[in-house]
Enzyme design. Structure first.
Site, PDB file in Angstrom:
ATOM      1  N   SER A   1       3.241  -2.054  10.185  1.00  0.00           N
ATOM      2  CA  SER A   1       4.829  -2.267  10.198  1.00  0.00           C
ATOM      3  C   SER A   1       5.424  -4.079   9.968  1.00  0.00           C
ATOM      4  O   SER A   1       6.158  -3.725  10.809  1.00  0.00           O
ATOM      5  CB  SER A   1       4.890  -1.273  12.009  1.00  0.00           C
ATOM      6  OG  SER A   1       4.774  -0.526  11.934  1.00  0.00           O
TER       7      SER A   1
ATOM      8  N   ASN B   1       0.535  -1.136  -0.249  1.00  0.00           N
ATOM      9  CA  ASN B   1       0.246  -0.535   0.131  1.00  0.00           C
ATOM     10  C   ASN B   1       0.995   0.835   0.403  1.00  0.00           C
ATOM     11  O   ASN B   1       1.449   1.604   1.256  1.00  0.00           O
ATOM     12  CB  ASN B   1      -0.435  -0.558   1.573  1.00  0.00           C
ATOM     13  CG  ASN B   1      -1.496   1.063   1.083  1.00  0.00           C
ATOM     14  OD1 ASN B   1      -1.783   2.030   0.570  1.00  0.00           O
ATOM     15  ND2 ASN B   1      -2.334   1.536   2.729  1.00  0.00           N
ATOM     16  N   TRP B   2       0.845   2.048  -1.108  1.00  0.00           N
ATOM     17  CA  TRP B   2       2.136   3.127  -1.374  1.00  0.00           C
ATOM     18  C   TRP B   2       1.198   4.027  -0.605  1.00  0.00           C
ATOM     19  O   TRP B   2       2.053   5.068  -0.619  1.00  0.00           O
ATOM     20  CB  TRP B   2       2.100   3.096  -2.700  1.00  0.00           C
ATOM     21  CG  TRP B   2       3.074   2.562  -3.438  1.00  0.00           C
ATOM     22  CD1 TRP B   2       3.226   1.016  -2.990  1.00  0.00           C
ATOM     23  CD2 TRP B   2       3.173   2.093  -4.924  1.00  0.00           C
ATOM     24  NE1 TRP B   2       3.611  -0.211  -3.764  1.00  0.00           N
ATOM     25  CE2 TRP B   2       3.827   0.952  -5.255  1.00  0.00           C
ATOM     26  CE3 TRP B   2       3.304   3.542  -5.447  1.00  0.00           C
ATOM     27  CZ2 TRP B   2       4.828   0.518  -6.431  1.00  0.00           C
ATOM     28  CZ3 TRP B   2       4.064   3.084  -7.133  1.00  0.00           C
ATOM     29  CH2 TRP B   2       4.575   2.004  -7.355  1.00  0.00           C
ATOM     30  N   LYS B   3       0.122   4.023  -0.251  1.00  0.00           N
ATOM     31  CA  LYS B   3      -0.294   6.066   0.611  1.00  0.00           C
ATOM     32  C   LYS B   3      -0.726   6.517  -0.997  1.00  0.00           C
ATOM     33  O   LYS B   3      -0.466   6.513  -1.911  1.00  0.00           O
ATOM     34  CB  LYS B   3       0.201   5.640   1.749  1.00  0.00           C
ATOM     35  CG  LYS B   3      -0.281   4.077   2.770  1.00  0.00           C
ATOM     36  CD  LYS B   3       0.348   4.861   4.153  1.00  0.00           C
ATOM     37  CE  LYS B   3      -0.175   3.642   4.802  1.00  0.00           C
ATOM     38  NZ  LYS B   3       0.072   3.409   5.844  1.00  0.00           N
TER      39      LYS B   3
ATOM     40  N   HIS C   1      -9.533   0.860   4.661  1.00  0.00           N
ATOM     41  CA  HIS C   1      -8.669   0.713   5.216  1.00  0.00           C
ATOM     42  C   HIS C   1      -8.825   2.191   7.026  1.00  0.00           C
ATOM     43  O   HIS C   1      -9.815   2.555   7.157  1.00  0.00           O
ATOM     44  CB  HIS C   1      -7.416   1.631   4.834  1.00  0.00           C
ATOM     45  CG  HIS C   1      -6.044   1.730   5.050  1.00  0.00           C
ATOM     46  ND1 HIS C   1      -5.499   2.521   6.015  1.00  0.00           N
ATOM     47  CD2 HIS C   1      -5.005   0.822   4.996  1.00  0.00           C
ATOM     48  CE1 HIS C   1      -4.257   2.378   6.525  1.00  0.00           C
ATOM     49  NE2 HIS C   1      -3.365   0.894   6.061  1.00  0.00           N
TER      50      HIS C   1
ATOM     51  N   GLY D   1       2.628  -1.233   4.169  1.00  0.00           N
ATOM     52  CA  GLY D   1       3.465   0.289   3.749  1.00  0.00           C
ATOM     53  C   GLY D   1       4.220   1.238   3.553  1.00  0.00           C
ATOM     54  O   GLY D   1       4.743   0.709   2.291  1.00  0.00           O
ATOM     55  N   GLY D   2       4.858   1.504   4.474  1.00  0.00           N
ATOM     56  CA  GLY D   2       6.313   1.807   4.842  1.00  0.00           C
ATOM     57  C   GLY D   2       7.534   1.526   4.125  1.00  0.00           C
ATOM     58  O   GLY D   2       8.014   1.283   2.731  1.00  0.00           O
TER      59      GLY D   2
ATOM     60  N   GLU E   1      -6.955   3.908   8.193  1.00  0.00           N
ATOM     61  CA  GLU E   1      -6.804   6.022   7.614  1.00  0.00           C
ATOM     62  C   GLU E   1      -7.384   6.190   7.008  1.00  0.00           C
ATOM     63  O   GLU E   1      -8.081   7.336   7.134  1.00  0.00           O
ATOM     64  CB  GLU E   1      -5.612   6.349   7.240  1.00  0.00           C
ATOM     65  CG  GLU E   1      -4.467   5.522   8.009  1.00  0.00           C
ATOM     66  CD  GLU E   1      -2.985   5.859   6.772  1.00  0.00           C
ATOM     67  OE1 GLU E   1      -2.949   5.579   5.491  1.00  0.00           O
ATOM     68  OE2 GLU E   1      -1.619   5.020   7.415  1.00  0.00           O
TER      69      GLU E   1
ATOM     70  N   GLU F   1      -5.237  -5.353  10.544  1.00  0.00           N
ATOM     71  CA  GLU F   1      -4.509  -3.973  10.317  1.00  0.00           C
ATOM     72  C   GLU F   1      -4.361  -3.030  11.610  1.00  0.00           C
ATOM     73  O   GLU F   1      -5.512  -2.559  11.874  1.00  0.00           O
ATOM     74  CB  GLU F   1      -4.341  -3.066   9.514  1.00  0.00           C
ATOM     75  CG  GLU F   1      -4.035  -3.519   8.160  1.00  0.00           C
ATOM     76  CD  GLU F   1      -3.784  -2.705   7.214  1.00  0.00           C
ATOM     77  OE1 GLU F   1      -2.342  -2.680   6.897  1.00  0.00           O
ATOM     78  OE2 GLU F   1      -4.569  -1.598   7.332  1.00  0.00           O
TER      79      GLU F   1
ATOM     80  N   GLY G   1       2.518   1.660  10.886  1.00  0.00           N
ATOM     81  CA  GLY G   1       3.344   2.832  10.477  1.00  0.00           C
ATOM     82  C   GLY G   1       3.808   3.657  11.659  1.00  0.00           C
ATOM     83  O   GLY G   1       4.859   4.914  12.254  1.00  0.00           O
TER      84      GLY G   1
END
Ligand code: PEP
Length: 259
Positions: free
Chosen positions: A214, A10-12, A96, A235-236, A98, A168, A174
């Site tokens: 993470s 997930n590149w956000k 998600h 993610g990151g 977010e 998640e 993150g």
């Protein structure tokens, strides 16, 4: 029952066109020999078409991070499932944390999007997870039960079979704090039991449940050794070719998994 692992990035809200092309060209090469697991990247809307073009003919598929809850129409700034299919998406991430946290998405809205995604032939990845406060107050399972019932409810078993769930824990996204494999496994197995209650055992044993929060090159192996963890939503660490490659090439001892 053997479930084929799925590792999704997930590149956000990251990556320009040039940066996206560079990243997927590297991934295409570094992951070309991986054949026993599914790989997905979920870039921003603006680069979906170009990423799909670069990945054409590879085993890496493309997904979106969100979609609108209407089929089409006057919804300025929004993107429908059919439009995502049109640019080459096979998957869409829904609910998600977010989106739930910053854009007020509810389980009911996620459920509506889920049905529309299935209608147009997109594979939905539905995210659930508890807040830190909820975990500390001992409410993890109550929260997850509600999210699973309300976000994933109301499908025919044949549709439910196609859904991917991502657990998640919000406190792990993150933050660098990963759930331990045992903490994740406990919730994954709980989610699978709820899917069984909703849709029966064959669906529950076929549905893939990804862990997200993470995920890094140094913790993926131990997470994937758990019986009910069927992949990762990353993610990151999905923004760097080397890290995502190592995560996709995790080395859990698959034969030891209770399948
Ligand atoms: C995510 O965005 O779904 C996620 C899990 O992020 P991170 O891996 O950076 O915690």
């Amino acid at each position: 029952m053997a479930r084929r692992p799925l590792i999704a990035g997930n590149w956000k809200m990251h990556k320009t066109v040039a940066e996206s092309v560079e990243l997927v060209q590297k991934l295409r090469e570094s992951l070309s020999s991986v054949a026993d697991r599914d790989i997905l990247v979920a870039p921003p809307f603006t680069v979906l078409a170009v990423v799909a073009e670069v990945l054409k003919g590879s085993q890496i598929t493309v997904g979106a991070q969100n979609m609108n809850d209407n089929v089409q129409g006057a919804f300025t700034g929004e993107v429908s499932g059919a439009l995502l299919k049109d640019v080459g998406c096979s998957h869409v991430i829904l609910g998600h944390s977010e989106r739930r946290q910053y854009y007020g998405e509810t389980d009911a809205l996620v459920n509506k999007k889920l049905k529309l995604a299935l209608d147009v032939g997109l594979t939905p990845i539905v995210c659930v997870g508890e807040l830190l406060r909820e975990r500390e107050e001992g409410k993890t399972f109550t929260v997850i039960e509600k999210q699973v019932k309300e976000s994933l409810g109301g499908l025919a078993p044949i549709q439910a079979n196609k859904v991917v769930v991502a657990y998640e824990p919000v406190w792990a996204i993150g933050t660098g704090k990963t759930a331990t494999p045992a903490q994740a496994q406990e919730v994954h197995s709980f989610i699978r039991k709820w899917i069984e209650r909703l849709y029966g055992e064959p669906v529950a044993s076929a549905v893939r449940i990804l862990y997200g929060g993470s995920v890094k090159p140094d913790n993926m192996d131990s997470l994937m050794a758990e019986a009910d963890i069927d992949g990762g939503l990353v993610g990151g660490a999905s923004l760097k070719a080397e890290d995502f490659t190592r995560i996709v090439r995790y080395q859990a001892v698959l034969s030891a998994r209770a399948r």
